[in-house]
Design a protein around this motif. Structure first.
Motif, PDB file in Angstrom:
ATOM      1  N   GLN A 103       0.838  -1.201   0.000  1.00 41.35           N
ATOM      2  CA  GLN A 103       0.000   0.000   0.000  1.00 41.35           C
ATOM      3  C   GLN A 103       0.875   1.254   0.000  1.00 41.35           C
ATOM      4  O   GLN A 103       1.229   1.775   1.064  1.00 41.35           O
ATOM      5  N   VAL A 104       1.244   1.699  -1.177  1.00 36.10           N
ATOM      6  CA  VAL A 104       2.080   2.893  -1.325  1.00 36.10           C
ATOM      7  C   VAL A 104       1.455   3.790  -2.384  1.00 36.10           C
ATOM      8  O   VAL A 104       1.099   3.328  -3.475  1.00 36.10           O
ATOM      9  N   ALA A 105       1.302   5.055  -2.068  1.00 35.72           N
ATOM     10  CA  ALA A 105       0.781   6.047  -3.012  1.00 35.72           C
ATOM     11  C   ALA A 105       1.776   7.186  -3.124  1.00 35.72           C
ATOM     12  O   ALA A 105       2.369   7.606  -2.122  1.00 35.72           O
ATOM     13  N   ILE A 106       1.977   7.682  -4.326  1.00 34.38           N
ATOM     14  CA  ILE A 106       2.882   8.814  -4.544  1.00 34.38           C
ATOM     15  C   ILE A 106       2.086   9.979  -5.098  1.00 34.38           C
ATOM     16  O   ILE A 106       1.266   9.837  -6.003  1.00 34.38           O
ATOM     17  N   LEU A 107       2.309  11.157  -4.522  1.00 35.23           N
ATOM     18  CA  LEU A 107       1.583  12.363  -4.906  1.00 35.23           C
ATOM     19  C   LEU A 107       2.564  13.416  -5.399  1.00 35.23           C
ATOM     20  O   LEU A 107       3.662  13.565  -4.852  1.00 35.23           O
ATOM     21  N   LYS A 108       2.137  14.150  -6.430  1.00 40.27           N
ATOM     22  CA  LYS A 108       2.911  15.273  -6.954  1.00 40.27           C
ATOM     23  C   LYS A 108       2.054  16.528  -6.882  1.00 40.27           C
ATOM     24  O   LYS A 108       0.845  16.482  -7.073  1.00 40.27           O
ATOM     25  N   SER A 109       2.708  17.641  -6.631  1.00 36.47           N
ATOM     26  CA  SER A 109       1.970  18.883  -6.385  1.00 36.47           C
ATOM     27  C   SER A 109       1.120  19.301  -7.573  1.00 36.47           C
ATOM     28  O   SER A 109       0.040  19.869  -7.401  1.00 36.47           O
ATOM     29  N   LYS A 110       1.585  19.041  -8.794  1.00 35.70           N
ATOM     30  CA  LYS A 110       0.827  19.471  -9.973  1.00 35.70           C
ATOM     31  C   LYS A 110      -0.516  18.753 -10.087  1.00 35.70           C
ATOM     32  O   LYS A 110      -1.433  19.261 -10.743  1.00 35.70           O
ATOM     33  N   ASP A 111      -0.643  17.587  -9.455  1.00 34.31           N
ATOM     34  CA  ASP A 111      -1.889  16.823  -9.509  1.00 34.31           C
ATOM     35  C   ASP A 111      -2.747  17.002  -8.267  1.00 34.31           C
ATOM     36  O   ASP A 111      -3.808  16.386  -8.170  1.00 34.31           O
ATOM     37  N   CYS A 112      -2.290  17.812  -7.323  1.00 35.11           N
ATOM     38  CA  CYS A 112      -2.986  17.919  -6.032  1.00 35.11           C
ATOM     39  C   CYS A 112      -3.225  19.383  -5.681  1.00 35.11           C
ATOM     40  O   CYS A 112      -2.606  19.930  -4.752  1.00 35.11           O
ATOM     41  N   GLN A 113      -4.110  20.023  -6.420  1.00 33.41           N
ATOM     42  CA  GLN A 113      -4.394  21.434  -6.190  1.00 33.41           C
ATOM     43  C   GLN A 113      -5.477  21.660  -5.142  1.00 33.41           C
ATOM     44  O   GLN A 113      -5.717  22.792  -4.735  1.00 33.41           O
TER      45      GLN A 113
END
Length: 681
Positions: A126-136
């Motif tokens: 269970q690992v999720a990666i987030l990037k700022s451009k996709d998380c406004q």
């Protein structure tokens, strides 16, 4: 879809493209001779070996920091339990790892991708990666997190049941309550299995997972997240820490203080943070140079100009390991494509078989090398005509094989002695030859290091060292040479000098009673510490590669090509293309004198040249009238295009000029645009 609402010409355009596989034949020389094919095959073989070494270095480089991070994620929720509510109620902080990665932005994706692979193999699926451009906003964060965690490709087939399938539907509410329910069902299902669940790592070995594997959320570029959004997400997540073992990993490019700038005390108090410092990319640079460029394992080498240019790009521009590797690959590819004899730059075991494939044209090409001409001049007068005229003589005497073996032997001996020289001078006051071994190497690539003023200064400073300091340096040099079989003579000589330094106080003058002269003719009658300092490094092993026959085949020196391709100036290139389109279009009708404008030029070039004649603000109507005067200079109505077509061409050209950054809309005057450049080309 690409929004161009802020453009002079407003609209929405669709850009479509098809992927096309590159054909090797299109990039080889037009003649496609046997020689070019052989050069390409050799390049592919050599790069595969170097690329394998690069991957090993990258894996080993971040190994320590990744091990610490994996251990943190494994142990931070060791006592978590869905049954023991008393213990879970005591948890009020979310474990968070602040991974300081450095400013080498292009490499962050590769680093985090490797980290995620290791997390899924050894800690939790269970690992999720987030990037700022996709998380406004918070909704997008939850959407990205749940879509990755609930996706079946990250779930084990054994633990998926009907309830999980329902949770994976697109109609799920985007809340952490959904994640909590899914996690409970998943864990309870796994606990009912007869044996603990195991996953297989990349090498095939089974890895046992914990009963309650953590849920890891990685935020790659944490500093770029919207503060309000990330604050709200952390507050929401803290309410579910007793139901889901959440772990955050923050990717920080600068320092941990960036977290405190984004998160106020009321939010940061919800986190239990631990700092992890990734090694600086400059250490990888030194490692890559030592293992790839400064070794005899790979005959291809960079010349001084290219070597220094790649160093400057790395140290003064991007600190990017990925870009350095790509630059090395490009340099190697260009060398094998432009140097017609580069197929001889191959592993030592293949030299004899490759030389046998050479024809008379190859031998003649080799004779035109400047280094070979210098070599012939040093040969005997009897040999010179045969070496320059007879192909059979050069091959029958195995002269080419002998020269190639000689340059391989030269590289084998060169680098250990270079490291010894660096050991002697790296800690001298003022660092006359530099602190890093790459700095000494750069000097030796260009000239004879023993003839430089920096070496003379270093030598003077060495004479001022004490007995203990000098002995310690020589001991380190002996350690470097201990594994070099070809340099046993040098090692023996250095050990003798070290022994004499250790026993300097006990050396007495030995006099031959008959001749009354010193018995040792190599040393003066009385050996002093000052005299022993003269016996350090064998000069014959540190010859500049430019003085070695056939060095052009092994050393790539086209620094101008590298600078044009890898360190280009886009603004200058754009201005040159717009001012002289014939240079790029290969069109004679577009060729003009300086400042002249022709109607045959592309519209964008005409518009650009006209805008150079304007001031800070450009009137669009006047600009268009000047454009119409250029494209339709005659009064023949039949040859004229419609006014609408010409206006559309003008607007399109202005939009392209705006996209390139030469003009922009302005609110000072509605029918004007502001010029963003000064002067001409």
């Amino acid at each position: 879809m690409m929004d161009t609402a802020g453009s002079v010409s407003k609209g929405c355009f669709v850009f479509k493209g098809k992927k096309k596989n590159a054909n090797i034949d299109d990039y080889l020389p037009t003649d496609k001779t046997r020689r070019s094919r052989l050069c390409h095959t050799t390049f592919v073989q050599m790069w595969e070996e170097i690329d394998m070494q690069i991957q090993i270095l990258q894996a080993d480089f971040n190994c320590n920091i990744f091990e610490e991070l994996l251990n943190f994620t494994q142990t931070c929720h060791e006592k978590f339990s869905l049954e023991d509510k008393c213990f879970n109620n005591a948890i009020d902080e979310i474990p968070a790892a602040a991974l300081v990665t450095g400013v080498n932005t292009p490499d962050h994706s590769t680093m985090f991708n490797n980290l995620i692979v290791m997390l899924r193999e050894r800690v939790t699926p269970q690992v999720a990666i987030l990037k700022s451009k996709d998380c406004q906003n918070v909704k997008s964060i939850l959407s990205r997190t749940l879509s990755q965690l609930l996706d079946k490709q990250y779930m084990d087939d054994d633990v998926v049941d009907n309830e999980d399938a329902e949770l994976n539907s697109k109609s799920l509410p985007l809340t952490l309550a959904t994640l909590s329910k899914w996690y409970r069902n998943k864990v309870m299902r796994a606990k009912n299995l007869s044996s603990p669940k195991k996953r297989k790592s990349t090498d095939g070995t089974p890895v046992a997972m914990a009963t309650y594997p953590p849920v890891v959320v990685v935020m790659e570029d944490f500093e770029n997240f919207v503060p309000r959004v990330i604050q709200d997400f952390i507050k929401i997540a803290s309410n579910y820490i007793n139901e889901v073992p959440l772990v955050f990993i923050f990717g920080i490019a600068t320092s941990v203080s960036a977290i405190h700038r984004l998160l106020p005390n009321e939010v940061s108090s919800l986190l239990c943070m631990e700092k992890f410092q990734a090694p600086p990319s400059s250490e990888y640079l030194s490692l890559a140079i030592n293992k790839i460029l400064m070794t005899e394992n790979y005959p291809f080498k960079l010349g001084q100009g290219v070597f220094q240019l790649l160093l400057d790009i790395f140290l003064y521009h991007d600190f990017s390991v990925l870009n350095f590797n790509q630059a090395l690959r490009f340099a190697m590819m260009d060398h094998y494509m432009t140097q017609s004899l580069s197929f001889l730059c191959c592993p030592l075991n293949n030299v004899e078989s490759v030389v046998k494939t050479m024809d008379s044209a190859d031998v003649e090409q080799l004779r035109h090398l400047k280094s070979f001409m210098r070599y012939v001049e040093k040969c005997s007068v009897k040999e010179q005509p045969d070496l320059l005229l007879k192909d059979s003589f050069a091959k029958s005497q195995d002269r080419i094989v002998e020269l190639i073996h000689a340059i391989h032997d030269y590289q084998t001996d060169f680098f250990p002695i270079l490291k010894c020289l660096h050991t002697l001078v790296c800690k001298l006051p003022g660092y006359p030859l530099g602190k890093q071994v790459r700095e000494v190497y750069s000097v030796t690539l260009q000239t004879n290091v023993f003839d430089t003023e920096d070496y003379k200064q270093a030598k003077d400073l060495l004479k001022m060292l004490s007995k203990d300091e000098l002995g310690s340096l020589l001991q380190q040099c002996c350690g470097i040479l201990a594994t070099e079989k070809r340099l046993t003579i040098v090692l023996k000589e250095m050990e003798e000098q070290l022994n004499k330094i250790d026993n300097i106080d006990n050396i007495v003058e030995e006099v031959d009673e008959e001749n009354k002269e010193p018995a040792d003719t190599n040393l003066p009658s009385r050996t002093s510490l000052h005299q022993l300092r003269q016996y350090f490094i064998c000069r014959k092993y540190l010859i500049c590669p430019l003085n070695v026959p056939l060095h052009e085949i092994f050393y790539y020196n086209s620094s101008r090509t590298i600078k044009q391709r890898l360190n280009a100036a886009p603004r200058s290139a754009l201005q040159m293309a717009l001012s002289n389109p014939h240079y790029y279009l290969q069109c004679e009708c577009c060729m003009t004198e300086s400042g002249q404008i022709k109607c045959m030029m592309p519209d964008t070039c005409i518009i650009y040249k006209l805008h150079l004649e304007c001031g800070q603000l450009i009137n669009l109507y006047d600009w268009m009238q000047a454009y119409l005067t250029v494209v339709q200079p005659d009064d023949d109505d039949e040859s004229k295009e419609s006014a609408q077509e010409l206006q559309a061409r003008f607007i399109q050209a202005v939009s392209q000029l705006q996209f390139l950054g030469f003009v922009k809309p302005t609110k000072r005057k509605t029918d004007h645009v502001a010029r963003l450049t000064w002067g001409g080309c």
